[in-house]
Design a protein around this motif. Structure first.
Motif, PDB file in Angstrom:
ATOM      1  N   LEU A 408      25.483  43.306  40.696  1.00  0.00           N
ATOM      2  CA  LEU A 408      26.642  42.505  40.315  1.00  0.00           C
ATOM      3  C   LEU A 408      27.171  41.638  41.451  1.00  0.00           C
ATOM      4  O   LEU A 408      28.051  40.811  41.233  1.00  0.00           O
ATOM      5  CB  LEU A 408      27.754  43.419  39.801  1.00  0.00           C
ATOM      6  N   SER A 409      26.628  41.850  42.654  1.00  0.00           N
ATOM      7  CA  SER A 409      27.079  41.041  43.800  1.00  0.00           C
ATOM      8  C   SER A 409      26.766  39.567  43.584  1.00  0.00           C
ATOM      9  O   SER A 409      27.484  38.688  44.066  1.00  0.00           O
ATOM     10  CB  SER A 409      26.409  41.530  45.085  1.00  0.00           C
ATOM     11  N   TYR A 410      25.705  39.288  42.843  1.00  0.00           N
ATOM     12  CA  TYR A 410      25.314  37.913  42.533  1.00  0.00           C
ATOM     13  C   TYR A 410      26.437  37.173  41.819  1.00  0.00           C
ATOM     14  O   TYR A 410      26.634  35.963  42.004  1.00  0.00           O
ATOM     15  CB  TYR A 410      24.048  37.927  41.677  1.00  0.00           C
ATOM     16  N   TYR A 411      27.201  37.910  40.987  1.00  0.00           N
ATOM     17  CA  TYR A 411      28.275  37.295  40.220  1.00  0.00           C
ATOM     18  C   TYR A 411      29.605  37.334  40.962  1.00  0.00           C
ATOM     19  O   TYR A 411      30.603  36.810  40.465  1.00  0.00           O
ATOM     20  CB  TYR A 411      28.422  38.016  38.868  1.00  0.00           C
ATOM     21  N   ILE A 413      31.153  40.178  41.663  1.00  0.00           N
ATOM     22  CA  ILE A 413      31.884  41.378  41.243  1.00  0.00           C
ATOM     23  C   ILE A 413      31.785  42.419  42.349  1.00  0.00           C
ATOM     24  O   ILE A 413      30.699  42.738  42.833  1.00  0.00           O
ATOM     25  CB  ILE A 413      31.315  41.931  39.920  1.00  0.00           C
ATOM     26  N   GLU A 460      39.035  37.992  35.217  1.00  0.00           N
ATOM     27  CA  GLU A 460      37.791  37.232  35.318  1.00  0.00           C
ATOM     28  C   GLU A 460      36.857  37.657  34.182  1.00  0.00           C
ATOM     29  O   GLU A 460      36.859  38.826  33.776  1.00  0.00           O
ATOM     30  CB  GLU A 460      37.107  37.451  36.671  1.00  0.00           C
ATOM     31  N   TYR A 462      32.732  37.419  32.681  1.00  0.00           N
ATOM     32  CA  TYR A 462      31.335  37.159  33.069  1.00  0.00           C
ATOM     33  C   TYR A 462      30.407  37.463  31.898  1.00  0.00           C
ATOM     34  O   TYR A 462      30.689  38.333  31.059  1.00  0.00           O
ATOM     35  CB  TYR A 462      30.932  38.046  34.254  1.00  0.00           C
ATOM     36  N   ILE A 464      26.740  38.754  31.882  1.00  0.00           N
ATOM     37  CA  ILE A 464      25.697  39.308  32.752  1.00  0.00           C
ATOM     38  C   ILE A 464      24.369  39.258  32.016  1.00  0.00           C
ATOM     39  O   ILE A 464      24.227  39.769  30.895  1.00  0.00           O
ATOM     40  CB  ILE A 464      26.005  40.773  33.145  1.00  0.00           C
ATOM     41  N   ARG A 465      23.378  38.652  32.654  1.00  0.00           N
ATOM     42  CA  ARG A 465      22.063  38.528  31.999  1.00  0.00           C
ATOM     43  C   ARG A 465      21.000  39.250  32.813  1.00  0.00           C
ATOM     44  O   ARG A 465      21.132  39.468  33.970  1.00  0.00           O
ATOM     45  CB  ARG A 465      21.688  37.058  31.835  1.00  0.00           C
TER      46      ARG A 465
END
Length: 465
Positions: A408-411, A413, A460, A462, A464-465
């Motif tokens: 989730l760091s990519y987003y 989060i 926020e 999101y 997530i894919r």
């Protein structure tokens, strides 16, 4: 008159001549032989009967399965699961544009369920209705109803459905599965291969059975009653027609029954149902200990003692060996797990432990497991404190405590974010969050929608894919 006596004399003379000729020609004795097979060899054994069969009679001769079958067969239903699947052809997308290679199709699965209340609540397996877009129930009288999914628990493979039939329905009452004994007769009732209301009989082969490769349920009832595909979610009942288990799995190399089947004990199923109705998710109770997995003697050995959220009712010490819970013998971890799974946080249990060679019984208050891990998303989260809920003016949520694989760091989060909605549905605690993520079709081309409160208190959203 002379003529008459002459005829009689000739008849007597003819008979005498015939008899004399027979005696002369066939005077040998006539022997009739009868073939008798040799008797089988008798082998002596060391078996001594425990009772006099002449006076007592065999117990099996007095068992009548018809009562249990009649009480159960009308409360076991056929469950049809229709799921919409999306398939994408990347080559068609490439040459003909976005959306050209996408098609949807229906995937249908079937199983069984058990009516547990007159107002239409039905228990089945989670895997029977997993990812369903539409659930149809067919009663034993062939009437069909649309079902609502009330809740499910993937870990224990139990789901709760509800239908509105407009009338009182026949139902099967729960029994105490702790009381069932190895060797006791049971009936499996279900719909194998779409055959409506099939009843098979067997005995309880084992209790507290843990299956290799199964990381969730570890307290199955094992039976030799024939269970086949389509029986999943059906009833395992005693000879009184009371529910002792939900048929769930078979041991097979062919896909069909080869001798053993497994059921979730009714005590676990009932506890899951009660939790889903009251809390929307299963409330997991723990003793606050870590188990010594290398201990292979009878009982469960305590390797370490810990508590979540500052609980301090320690009744255990490292090295204690748990022998009984509520007077139920504990020989292995799966039996302990089964006892705990059927209890709620805050329940009192009597635990008998062996400490320094002495048996001690203690009253233990079960703690609530508040930290959960979602392996599919790679995060752990826990329940919110009253202070956190008051601070953000929310009724609940799940606080991320660890981003295990940094997915989730990519987003953006981070640890400390609070999940409040998953796929646009409110989550009130960590157990609900785990169930919602694990039950979603995330990872199969479908996005996972999250709504969170960040470290600044801002909302926020999101995909997530």
């Amino acid at each position: 008159m002379k003529k008459f006596f002459g005829l009689v004399g000739m008849a007597i003379l003819g008979g005498a001549l015939t008899l004399g000729g027979y005696k002369l020609l066939f005077n040998d004795t006539l022997v009739i032989e009868r073939t008798i097979p040799d008797s089988s060899q008798t082998v002596q054994t060391n078996f001594n009967p425990a009772f006099n069969t002449n006076s007592t009679g065999l117990a099996a001769e007095t068992i009548d399965f018809t009562i249990a079958a009649e009480r159960t067969v009308h409360s076991v239903v056929h469950v049809k699961n229709t799921a919409i699947r999306t398939q994408t052809n990347p080559w068609a997308e490439l040459f003909y544009g976005n959306g050209s290679g996408t098609r949807q199709f229906e995937q249908v699965g079937t199983g069984s369920g058990v009516i547990i209340s007159a107002d239409g609540y039905i228990v089945t397996n989670n895997h029977v209705i997993d990812n369903a877009n539409d659930i149809e129930i067919t009663l034993n009288n062939n009437k069909k109803y649309k079902a609502e999914l009330i809740g499910s628990d993937k870990g224990n493979d139990i789901a709760l459905l509800k239908i509105d039939a407009g009338m009182e329905l026949p139902f099967t009452p729960f029994a105490n599965s702790d009381n069932i004994k190895i060797g006791e007769w049971v009936l499996a009732v279900g719909n194998p291969y779409n055959l409506t209301s099939t009843v098979t009989a067997g005995i309880v082969s084992a209790k507290g059975r843990d299956l290799e490769g199964n990381r969730n349920i570890e307290a199955f009832i094992q039976t030799d009653a024939a269970v086949n595909p389509g029986n999943s979610g059906g009833a395992l009942v005693n000879i009184r027609g009371e529910l002792v288990g939900i048929n769930t799995a078979i041991s097979s190399r062919t896909g069909s029954f080869i001798g053993y089947s497994f059921a979730v004990p009714s005590n676990i199923a009932k506890k899951v149902v009660d939790d889903l109705l009251e809390f929307g998710a299963v409330q997991e109770a723990i003793l606050g200990i870590r188990v010594d997995e290398d201990y292979d003697d009878e009982g469960v050995k305590v390797a370490d003692v810990f508590f979540e959220d500052g609980a301090s009712n320690s009744q255990f010490k490292t090295g204690d060996i748990i022998k009984k819970v509520n007077n139920v013998k504990i020989t292995k971890f799966s039996e302990l797990k089964g006892q705990l799974t059927s209890k709620r946080p805050g329940d009192n249990v009597e635990v008998t432990i062996e400490r320094n060679g002495e048996l001690i019984t203690k009253t233990v208050i079960l703690n609530k497991k508040s930290t959960f891990i979602s392996n599919s998303l790679g995060i752990s989260f826990k329940d919110l404190s009253d202070k956190e809920m008051k601070k953000f003016d929310i009724k609940g949520g799940a606080k991320i405590t660890q981003n295990i694989n940094k997915s989730l760091s990519y987003y953006g989060i981070q640890e400390g974010f609070i999940i409040t909605k998953i796929n646009k549905k409110i989550v009130l605690n960590a157990a609900q969050a785990k169930a919602a993520i694990d039950d979603s079709n995330f990872g199969n081309g479908n996005p996972l929608f999250l709504e969170l409160i960040n470290l600044k208190g801002e909302v926020e959203k999101y995909a997530i894919r």
